[in-house]
Design a protein around this motif. Structure first.
Motif, PDB file in Angstrom:
ATOM      1  N   PHE A   2       0.804  -1.231   0.000  1.00  0.00           N
ATOM      2  CA  PHE A   2       0.000   0.000   0.000  1.00  0.00           C
ATOM      3  C   PHE A   2       0.835   1.278   0.000  1.00  0.00           C
ATOM      4  O   PHE A   2       0.286   2.382   0.018  1.00  0.00           O
ATOM      5  CB  PHE A   2      -0.968   0.012   1.198  1.00  0.00           C
ATOM      6  N   VAL A   3       2.155   1.160  -0.046  1.00  0.00           N
ATOM      7  CA  VAL A   3       3.045   2.316  -0.138  1.00  0.00           C
ATOM      8  C   VAL A   3       3.940   2.114  -1.349  1.00  0.00           C
ATOM      9  O   VAL A   3       4.347   0.984  -1.656  1.00  0.00           O
ATOM     10  CB  VAL A   3       3.918   2.458   1.139  1.00  0.00           C
ATOM     11  N   ASP A   4       4.269   3.207  -2.036  1.00  0.00           N
ATOM     12  CA  ASP A   4       5.123   3.129  -3.219  1.00  0.00           C
ATOM     13  C   ASP A   4       6.577   2.899  -2.785  1.00  0.00           C
ATOM     14  O   ASP A   4       7.384   3.826  -2.687  1.00  0.00           O
ATOM     15  CB  ASP A   4       5.009   4.414  -4.043  1.00  0.00           C
ATOM     16  N   MET A  34       2.535   7.893  12.034  1.00  0.00           N
ATOM     17  CA  MET A  34       2.929   7.816  10.634  1.00  0.00           C
ATOM     18  C   MET A  34       1.887   8.370   9.676  1.00  0.00           C
ATOM     19  O   MET A  34       0.684   8.175   9.855  1.00  0.00           O
ATOM     20  CB  MET A  34       3.213   6.360  10.251  1.00  0.00           C
ATOM     21  N   ASP A  35       2.374   9.049   8.658  1.00  0.00           N
ATOM     22  CA  ASP A  35       1.591   9.377   7.472  1.00  0.00           C
ATOM     23  C   ASP A  35       1.893   8.257   6.480  1.00  0.00           C
ATOM     24  O   ASP A  35       2.980   8.208   5.887  1.00  0.00           O
ATOM     25  CB  ASP A  35       2.031  10.726   6.911  1.00  0.00           C
ATOM     26  N   TRP A  36       0.949   7.348   6.311  1.00  0.00           N
ATOM     27  CA  TRP A  36       1.216   6.150   5.536  1.00  0.00           C
ATOM     28  C   TRP A  36       1.297   6.392   4.039  1.00  0.00           C
ATOM     29  O   TRP A  36       1.542   5.458   3.263  1.00  0.00           O
ATOM     30  CB  TRP A  36       0.175   5.079   5.857  1.00  0.00           C
ATOM     31  N   SER A  37       1.139   7.642   3.622  1.00  0.00           N
ATOM     32  CA  SER A  37       1.366   7.979   2.214  1.00  0.00           C
ATOM     33  C   SER A  37       2.772   8.531   1.985  1.00  0.00           C
ATOM     34  O   SER A  37       3.175   8.766   0.842  1.00  0.00           O
ATOM     35  CB  SER A  37       0.322   9.016   1.744  1.00  0.00           C
ATOM     36  N   ASP A  38       3.529   8.739   3.079  1.00  0.00           N
ATOM     37  CA  ASP A  38       4.874   9.294   2.978  1.00  0.00           C
ATOM     38  C   ASP A  38       5.892   8.160   3.115  1.00  0.00           C
ATOM     39  O   ASP A  38       6.241   7.742   4.208  1.00  0.00           O
ATOM     40  CB  ASP A  38       5.087  10.338   4.072  1.00  0.00           C
ATOM     41  N   THR A  82       8.994   8.099   2.735  1.00  0.00           N
ATOM     42  CA  THR A  82      10.300   8.447   3.294  1.00  0.00           C
ATOM     43  C   THR A  82      10.328   8.332   4.815  1.00  0.00           C
ATOM     44  O   THR A  82      11.408   8.286   5.407  1.00  0.00           O
ATOM     45  CB  THR A  82      10.710   9.877   2.899  1.00  0.00           C
ATOM     46  N   THR A  83       9.147   8.301   5.459  1.00  0.00           N
ATOM     47  CA  THR A  83       9.117   8.196   6.917  1.00  0.00           C
ATOM     48  C   THR A  83       8.410   6.941   7.417  1.00  0.00           C
ATOM     49  O   THR A  83       8.856   6.326   8.384  1.00  0.00           O
ATOM     50  CB  THR A  83       8.433   9.424   7.548  1.00  0.00           C
ATOM     51  N   CYS A  84       7.323   6.540   6.784  1.00  0.00           N
ATOM     52  CA  CYS A  84       6.514   5.457   7.352  1.00  0.00           C
ATOM     53  C   CYS A  84       7.239   4.120   7.359  1.00  0.00           C
ATOM     54  O   CYS A  84       6.888   3.231   8.144  1.00  0.00           O
ATOM     55  CB  CYS A  84       5.172   5.338   6.631  1.00  0.00           C
ATOM     56  N   VAL A  85       8.256   3.963   6.520  1.00  0.00           N
ATOM     57  CA  VAL A  85       8.996   2.699   6.473  1.00  0.00           C
ATOM     58  C   VAL A  85      10.041   2.595   7.591  1.00  0.00           C
ATOM     59  O   VAL A  85      10.619   1.521   7.811  1.00  0.00           O
ATOM     60  CB  VAL A  85       9.713   2.528   5.112  1.00  0.00           C
ATOM     61  N   LEU A  86      10.277   3.696   8.302  1.00  0.00           N
ATOM     62  CA  LEU A  86      11.409   3.760   9.233  1.00  0.00           C
ATOM     63  C   LEU A  86      11.090   3.326  10.653  1.00  0.00           C
ATOM     64  O   LEU A  86      12.019   2.998  11.405  1.00  0.00           O
ATOM     65  CB  LEU A  86      11.951   5.199   9.293  1.00  0.00           C
ATOM     66  N   PHE A  87       9.819   3.343  11.040  1.00  0.00           N
ATOM     67  CA  PHE A  87       9.503   3.270  12.461  1.00  0.00           C
ATOM     68  C   PHE A  87       8.692   2.033  12.836  1.00  0.00           C
ATOM     69  O   PHE A  87       7.965   1.464  12.029  1.00  0.00           O
ATOM     70  CB  PHE A  87       8.746   4.529  12.884  1.00  0.00           C
ATOM     71  N   GLY A  88       8.811   1.660  14.121  1.00  0.00           N
ATOM     72  CA  GLY A  88       8.067   0.543  14.666  1.00  0.00           C
ATOM     73  C   GLY A  88       7.730   0.773  16.122  1.00  0.00           C
ATOM     74  O   GLY A  88       8.056   1.826  16.693  1.00  0.00           O
ATOM     75  N   GLY A 109      -1.196  14.710  14.983  1.00  0.00           N
ATOM     76  CA  GLY A 109      -0.264  15.065  13.922  1.00  0.00           C
ATOM     77  C   GLY A 109       0.520  13.882  13.391  1.00  0.00           C
ATOM     78  O   GLY A 109       0.399  12.752  13.875  1.00  0.00           O
ATOM     79  N   HIS A 110       1.353  14.148  12.363  1.00  0.00           N
ATOM     80  CA  HIS A 110       2.179  13.132  11.738  1.00  0.00           C
ATOM     81  C   HIS A 110       3.644  13.527  11.813  1.00  0.00           C
ATOM     82  O   HIS A 110       3.993  14.701  11.847  1.00  0.00           O
ATOM     83  CB  HIS A 110       1.794  12.947  10.258  1.00  0.00           C
ATOM     84  N   LEU A 111       4.492  12.519  11.797  1.00  0.00           N
ATOM     85  CA  LEU A 111       5.927  12.753  11.850  1.00  0.00           C
ATOM     86  C   LEU A 111       6.417  13.287  10.511  1.00  0.00           C
ATOM     87  O   LEU A 111       6.056  12.775   9.448  1.00  0.00           O
ATOM     88  CB  LEU A 111       6.644  11.447  12.197  1.00  0.00           C
ATOM     89  N   ARG A 112       7.280  14.309  10.585  1.00  0.00           N
ATOM     90  CA  ARG A 112       7.889  14.906   9.396  1.00  0.00           C
ATOM     91  C   ARG A 112       9.401  14.964   9.604  1.00  0.00           C
ATOM     92  O   ARG A 112       9.863  15.253  10.703  1.00  0.00           O
ATOM     93  CB  ARG A 112       7.352  16.314   9.133  1.00  0.00           C
ATOM     94  N   MET A 113      10.163  14.719   8.543  1.00  0.00           N
ATOM     95  CA  MET A 113      11.612  14.668   8.701  1.00  0.00           C
ATOM     96  C   MET A 113      12.323  15.086   7.424  1.00  0.00           C
ATOM     97  O   MET A 113      11.909  14.720   6.324  1.00  0.00           O
ATOM     98  CB  MET A 113      12.045  13.255   9.089  1.00  0.00           C
ATOM     99  N   LEU A 114      13.406  15.836   7.592  1.00  0.00           N
ATOM    100  CA  LEU A 114      14.330  16.130   6.507  1.00  0.00           C
ATOM    101  C   LEU A 114      15.507  15.182   6.685  1.00  0.00           C
ATOM    102  O   LEU A 114      16.487  15.482   7.365  1.00  0.00           O
ATOM    103  CB  LEU A 114      14.775  17.592   6.557  1.00  0.00           C
TER     104      LEU A 114
END
Length: 325
Positions: free
Chosen positions: A28-30, A149-153, A155-161, A211-216
């Motif tokens: 469900f994520v690209d 998590m923002d499950w459409s992002d 770059t971030t949603c794959v990083l956390f557990g 809110g959702h996590l955001r990261m550079l």
């Protein structure tokens, strides 16, 4: 002359039953398993059930740490929970853990330093225990980062557990040298001018939402390698040790590339580095005690070993700690 140090006497951890692989996310994520592994080293993560709050994870990890220390909830006189995903805005998750454990009336509060939270919390417990204000402290790192998590992002949603780890901290007498059992030294840092690099875009007094996590990510990586290396050097100096003396390096499990970058910068033997990021992903404040427990359970870290911890998280916050198990 003998001195009293605070020592880690028990360690425990808990992971939710559900395992989410990279291939599961790719449905469900690209993204792809190869893309995630090449950039982060992560292969899977655990995810809590909808009816399983952070305090549940923290309580189970605490129970296991107490059993490892040969203690019960009745012995506990201090509980600190490092978390950025509390059950509620208030009361503190630590108070909820106190109730669930059946611990007596004691000191209980949360620490919010995101991924650095466990190191910060351990330093606080050290202050209480070494000065006789607590005799059996629980220090817990517990997170459900998947809630942020923002499950459409991708770059971030794959990083956390999600997960939790805990240690019991008690007083031990020593001679005031680096050969003592116990916590030897810390270096803690924060730079609030870097809040835009890693944050959650919500809160009670701003948006009224979680809110959702955001990261550079690239900028976080750059700051992480340099800042963590400096904090490690400072913590070693405060502990009266050198980096080559360290038996085991237990870093925050954010990203395999960051872990390698810090190790290379300090000249650390990669065989001394404990990594669990492939199996747990980034569990924020829980990642260090989870990795520590893993390495103790599998026999790598032994009593008497000199252990170095480090972490960096939103704030930016970062820090390091040296202790002898």
């Amino acid at each position: 002359m003998s001195v009293v140090r605070s020592a880690v006497t028990g360690v425990g951890s808990y992971l939710p039953e559900q395992v989410v692989t990279n291939d599961d996310l790719a449905k469900f994520v690209d993204t792809t398993d190869q893309w995630i592994v090449e950039r982060t080293g992560i292969r899977q993560r655990h995810r809590a059930r909808e009816d399983q709050p952070t305090s549940d994870l923290a309580t189970e990890a605490a129970r296991r740490a107490l059993a490892d220390a040969g203690r019960t909830a009745a012995d506990v006189d201090m509980i600190i929970v490092a978390t950025t995903t509390p059950d509620m805005t208030f009361p503190a998750t630590a108070a909820i853990v106190q109730r669930k454990l059946g611990a007596p009336v004691c000191i209980a509060f949360d620490v919010q330093a995101v991924c650095s939270g466990f190191v910060y919390a351990l330093s606080i417990a050290d202050g209480f225990v070494a000065r006789g204000q607590a005799r059996c402290a629980l220090v817990i790192g517990a997170e459900e980062m998947t809630r942020l998590m923002d499950w459409s992002d991708r770059t971030t949603c794959v990083l956390f557990g999600d997960g939790a780890g805990a240690v019991v901290v008690e007083p031990r007498e020593g001679q005031g040298t680096s050969a003592d059992q116990g916590i030897l030294g810390f270096a803690l840092r924060a730079d609030g001018t870097k809040t835009d690099l890693l944050y959650v875009d919500g809160g009670p007094s701003t948006s009224g939402t979680v809110g959702h996590l955001r990261m550079l990510g690239n900028q976080v990586f750059r700051h992480a390698v340099v800042n963590i290396a400096e904090a490690i050097t400072a913590a070693c100096a405060a502990s009266g040790i050198t980096v080559p003396e360290v038996d085991w390096f237990v870093p925050h499990q954010a990203n395999q590339r960051i872990i390698k970058g810090v190790g290379d910068r300090l000249g650390l033997d990669e065989n001394k580095v404990i990594t669990t990021v492939a199996d747990h992903a980034n569990t924020s404040a829980a990642s260090i005690p989870l990795a520590l427990d893993t390495a103790i359970r599998d026999g790598r870290i032994q009593k008497g070993d000199l252990v170095l911890l480090e972490a960096m998280g939103g704030g930016l916050t970062w820090g390091a700690c040296a202790f002898r198990l």
